[in-house]
Design a protein around this motif. Structure first.
Motif, short mmCIF file in Angstrom:
data_model
loop_
_atom_site.label_atom_id
_atom_site.label_comp_id
_atom_site.label_asym_id
_atom_site.label_seq_id
_atom_site.Cartn_x
_atom_site.Cartn_y
_atom_site.Cartn_z
N VAL A 99 0.83 -1.21 0.00
CA VAL A 99 0.00 0.00 0.00
C VAL A 99 0.87 1.26 0.00
N PHE A 100 0.44 2.23 -0.80
CA PHE A 100 1.11 3.53 -0.90
C PHE A 100 1.23 4.17 0.49
N SER A 101 2.40 4.66 0.83
CA SER A 101 2.66 5.35 2.09
C SER A 101 2.14 4.57 3.30
N GLY A 142 1.40 14.61 0.51
CA GLY A 142 0.41 15.06 -0.46
C GLY A 142 -0.99 14.72 0.04
N THR A 143 -1.16 13.51 0.54
CA THR A 143 -2.48 13.10 1.06
C THR A 143 -2.87 14.00 2.23
N ARG A 144 -1.89 14.34 3.09
CA ARG A 144 -2.19 15.23 4.23
C ARG A 144 -2.74 16.56 3.72
N LEU A 186 -10.88 7.34 -5.80
CA LEU A 186 -10.28 6.70 -6.99
C LEU A 186 -8.77 6.54 -6.80
N GLY A 187 -8.30 5.29 -6.85
CA GLY A 187 -6.90 4.99 -6.51
C GLY A 187 -6.78 5.12 -5.00
N CYS A 188 -7.60 4.34 -4.27
CA CYS A 188 -7.86 4.62 -2.85
C CYS A 188 -6.69 4.30 -1.93
N GLY A 189 -5.74 3.44 -2.36
CA GLY A 189 -4.71 3.03 -1.40
C GLY A 189 -5.37 2.48 -0.15
N ASN A 190 -4.94 3.00 1.02
CA ASN A 190 -5.54 2.49 2.27
C ASN A 190 -6.91 3.09 2.57
N VAL A 231 -11.85 2.34 -4.99
CA VAL A 231 -11.35 1.65 -6.19
C VAL A 231 -9.83 1.68 -6.21
N ASP A 232 -9.22 0.54 -6.49
CA ASP A 232 -7.77 0.52 -6.70
C ASP A 232 -7.44 -0.71 -7.53
N GLU A 233 -6.29 -0.68 -8.20
CA GLU A 233 -5.92 -1.86 -8.99
C GLU A 233 -5.03 -2.81 -8.16
N SER A 234 -4.73 -2.45 -6.92
CA SER A 234 -3.94 -3.31 -6.02
C SER A 234 -4.89 -4.04 -5.07
N VAL A 253 -11.66 -3.94 -6.85
CA VAL A 253 -10.32 -4.04 -7.44
C VAL A 253 -10.51 -4.03 -8.95
N THR A 254 -10.10 -2.97 -9.60
CA THR A 254 -10.30 -2.85 -11.04
C THR A 254 -9.40 -1.75 -11.59
N ASP A 255 -9.49 -1.56 -12.90
CA ASP A 255 -8.71 -0.52 -13.56
C ASP A 255 -9.54 0.76 -13.56
N GLY A 256 -9.21 1.69 -12.67
CA GLY A 256 -9.91 2.98 -12.62
C GLY A 256 -11.41 2.82 -12.53
N LEU A 257 -12.11 3.59 -13.38
CA LEU A 257 -13.58 3.61 -13.30
C LEU A 257 -14.22 2.73 -14.38
N CYS A 265 -9.26 12.10 -6.24
CA CYS A 265 -8.18 11.25 -6.75
C CYS A 265 -6.80 11.86 -6.49
N ASN A 266 -5.94 11.04 -5.94
CA ASN A 266 -4.51 11.36 -5.82
C ASN A 266 -3.84 10.35 -6.77
N PRO A 267 -3.67 10.73 -8.05
CA PRO A 267 -3.35 9.72 -9.07
C PRO A 267 -1.96 9.10 -8.91
N PRO A 268 -1.80 7.87 -9.43
CA PRO A 268 -0.48 7.23 -9.41
C PRO A 268 0.41 7.88 -10.46
N PHE A 269 1.72 7.91 -10.20
CA PHE A 269 2.62 8.46 -11.22
C PHE A 269 3.57 7.40 -11.75
N SER A 296 -5.96 8.78 -18.01
CA SER A 296 -7.09 7.87 -18.25
C SER A 296 -8.12 8.01 -17.13
N MET A 297 -7.67 8.24 -15.89
CA MET A 297 -8.62 8.44 -14.78
C MET A 297 -9.45 9.71 -14.99
N PHE A 298 -8.83 10.77 -15.53
CA PHE A 298 -9.57 12.02 -15.76
C PHE A 298 -10.64 11.80 -16.83
C1 LIG Z 1 -0.61 8.13 -5.11
S1 LIG Z 1 -1.48 6.69 -4.59
C2 LIG Z 1 -2.82 7.42 -3.68
C3 LIG Z 1 -3.35 6.55 -2.56
C4 LIG Z 1 -4.35 7.21 -1.61
N1 LIG Z 1 -5.52 7.67 -2.33
C5 LIG Z 1 -3.70 8.37 -0.89
O1 LIG Z 1 -3.95 9.54 -1.27
O2 LIG Z 1 -2.95 8.15 0.08
C6 LIG Z 1 -2.23 6.15 -6.11
C7 LIG Z 1 -3.03 4.86 -6.01
O3 LIG Z 1 -3.56 4.57 -7.33
C8 LIG Z 1 -3.57 3.16 -7.48
N2 LIG Z 1 -3.66 2.83 -8.93
C9 LIG Z 1 -2.65 2.73 -9.83
N3 LIG Z 1 -3.14 2.42 -11.04
C10 LIG Z 1 -4.48 2.30 -10.91
C11 LIG Z 1 -5.53 1.98 -11.81
N4 LIG Z 1 -5.29 1.73 -13.09
N5 LIG Z 1 -6.78 1.93 -11.33
C12 LIG Z 1 -7.03 2.17 -10.01
N6 LIG Z 1 -6.07 2.48 -9.11
C13 LIG Z 1 -4.82 2.55 -9.55
C14 LIG Z 1 -2.29 2.71 -6.80
O4 LIG Z 1 -2.33 1.33 -6.47
C15 LIG Z 1 -2.26 3.62 -5.57
O5 LIG Z 1 -2.90 3.03 -4.48
#
Ligand SMILES: C[S@@+](CC[C@H](N)C(=O)[O-])C[C@H]1O[C@@H](n2cnc3c(N)ncnc32)[C@H](O)[C@@H]1O
Length: 376
Positions: free
Chosen positions: A211-213, A220-222, A240-244, A263-266, A290-294, A307-311, A324-326
């Motif tokens: 899990v992220f952080s 950033g989340t703070r 979206l991309g919920c992490g924990n 939603v998260d892909e992990s 558990v899926t790819d985005g929306l 959304c705090n998108p993955p980079f 793609s999330m946007f």
């Molecule tokens: C920067 S983290 C943000 C986590 C949490 N929302 C936060 O702010 O602490 C981005 C999250 O997006 C997830 N992610 C990556 N690709 C994804 C996808 N295609 N669909 C959904 N989630 C995805 C990652 O697994 C990760 O948990």
């Protein structure tokens, strides 16, 4: 982009996921090729060999070794889907690979383990601990990765949890690590999930290894938590991309009547979000996916998406997933619905957001981060 992989095991057509119009990257790397060549030259596989593959990127290993019906474990939904897609693209039955997620390890002992070194060391640590009970003195264990991803910490973890390691020569910037299992090693206690108290709240946040952080609140989340929308009339809200799930948890606190969708892909992320939500709100229902985005959301079905998108995706950095999330958010939001996005200032998400949503408001910014809001 090259999609045909030539190996001693055969020739295979392989694609990455998510699919992109102008894909520039291959669905395998030099470490996959090196590992598969080594297995062909040195491992006498038969239909009786119990083969375990861990962290296969897009299914190159599983597809090439499908004849031995491997078990393949991954924490990534996209990796699993890509493996299924690539089996089908090569005319192979889906059940020639037993796909498992990172929270569902097999129980039987294994003869050969092939590990692609993951980006997150904590995930590797969890995996090595989960492996221990499946190993015998005869089990061959080979890890593979690009040299730049194999820091000294990777070697140390392998020696700490499994036993002595031996490196291969590097080839095309990839390396193999051969690990001998020391059966005298006592089974290790798994430190995951790890937990922390979310500052200024009653919430205790627990995180599985990938899990992220996971150790503490991300900066950033703070910043995002300090500026979240409160008491809006949103009925359906997506983290979206919920992490924990911290963001969704706070949105649930501020929107007592709303339904939350995480939603998260992990797999580990969604499991953590579910456990955290259920311990925070004992009787409240929410949706966990558990899926790819929306992808699986209906058009015009949600009021608020945060959304705090993955980079990065696996070891590849880029803003493709964010973009793609946007676009998905534009489809899934109801008219008048809102998308809130936080990003590092240099990522300049507002440029893409403006193209998709016409206008874009800056909600807050500091020296590192900007929070943007767009409406449909
Ligand atoms: C920067 S983290 C943000 C986590 C949490 N929302 C936060 O702010 O602490 C981005 C999250 O997006 C997830 N992610 C990556 N690709 C994804 C996808 N295609 N669909 C959904 N989630 C995805 C990652 O697994 C990760 O948990």
């Amino acid at each position: 982009m090259e999609t045909l992989l030539n190996l001693p095991q055969g020739q295979f057509e392989l694609q990455r996921l998510p699919k992109r119009k102008l894909e520039k990257l291959r669905a395998w790397d030099a470490a996959d090729e090196y590992l598969l060549q080594y297995v062909s030259d040195n491992c006498n596989l038969s239909s009786a060999t119990k083969l375990l593959i861990v962290n296969d990127g897009f299914g190159a290993l599983a597809v090439a070794l499908h004849a031995f019906i491997p078990v393949a474990i991954s924490d990534s939904y996209l990796s699993r889907q890509a493996t299924k897609l690539n089996l089908a693209a090569n005319g192979l039955p889906e059940d020639s690979v037993k796909l498992k997620n990172s929270l569902d390890w097999p129980k039987q002992q294994v003869d050969l383990v092939l590990i692609k070194v993951p980006k997150t060391l904590a995930l590797l640590e969890d995996q090595l601990i989960q492996l221990q009970p499946l190993l015998t003195a005869e089990t061959k264990i080979i890890a593979a990765g690009m040299v730049k991803a194999m820091s000294s910490s990777v070697w140390k973890l392998m020696e700490r949890y499994l036993g002595p390691t031996k490196p291969s020569l590097a080839k095309k910037k990839a390396r193999l690590i051969f690990i001998s299992f020391n059966i005298q090693k006592p089974l290790a206690e798994n430190p995951y999930p790890v937990c922390f108290q979310l500052e200024n709240t009653r919430f205790r946040i627990c995180n599985h290894a990938n899990v992220f952080s996971r150790e503490s609140l991300d900066i950033g989340t703070r910043f995002l938590l300090q500026h979240l929308p409160k008491n809006t009339d949103a009925k359906d809200i997506v983290d979206l991309g919920c992490g924990n799930g911290i963001v969704g948890l706070m949105l649930a606190e501020y929107h007592t009547e709303a339904t939350l969708y995480f939603v998260d892909e992990s797999y580990m992320a969604v499991a953590s979000a579910k456990e955290n939500f259920q311990s925070a709100f004992e009787r409240r229902q929410a949706d966990f996916c558990v899926t790819d985005g929306l992808n699986e959301f209906e058009t015009e079905s949600m009021d608020l998406i945060v959304c705090n998108p993955p980079f990065h995706q696996q070891n590849t950095v880029g803003n493709q997933i964010a973009l793609s999330m946007f676009k998905q958010s534009q489809r899934v939001l109801r008219k008048g619905g809102n998308l809130w996005v936080i990003g590092n200032r240099h990522l300049a998400y507002h440029i893409d957001l403006k193209k998709i949503f016409k206008s874009c408001n800056e909600i807050a910014s500091n020296s590192k981060f900007v929070i943007w809001q767009v409406s449909k």
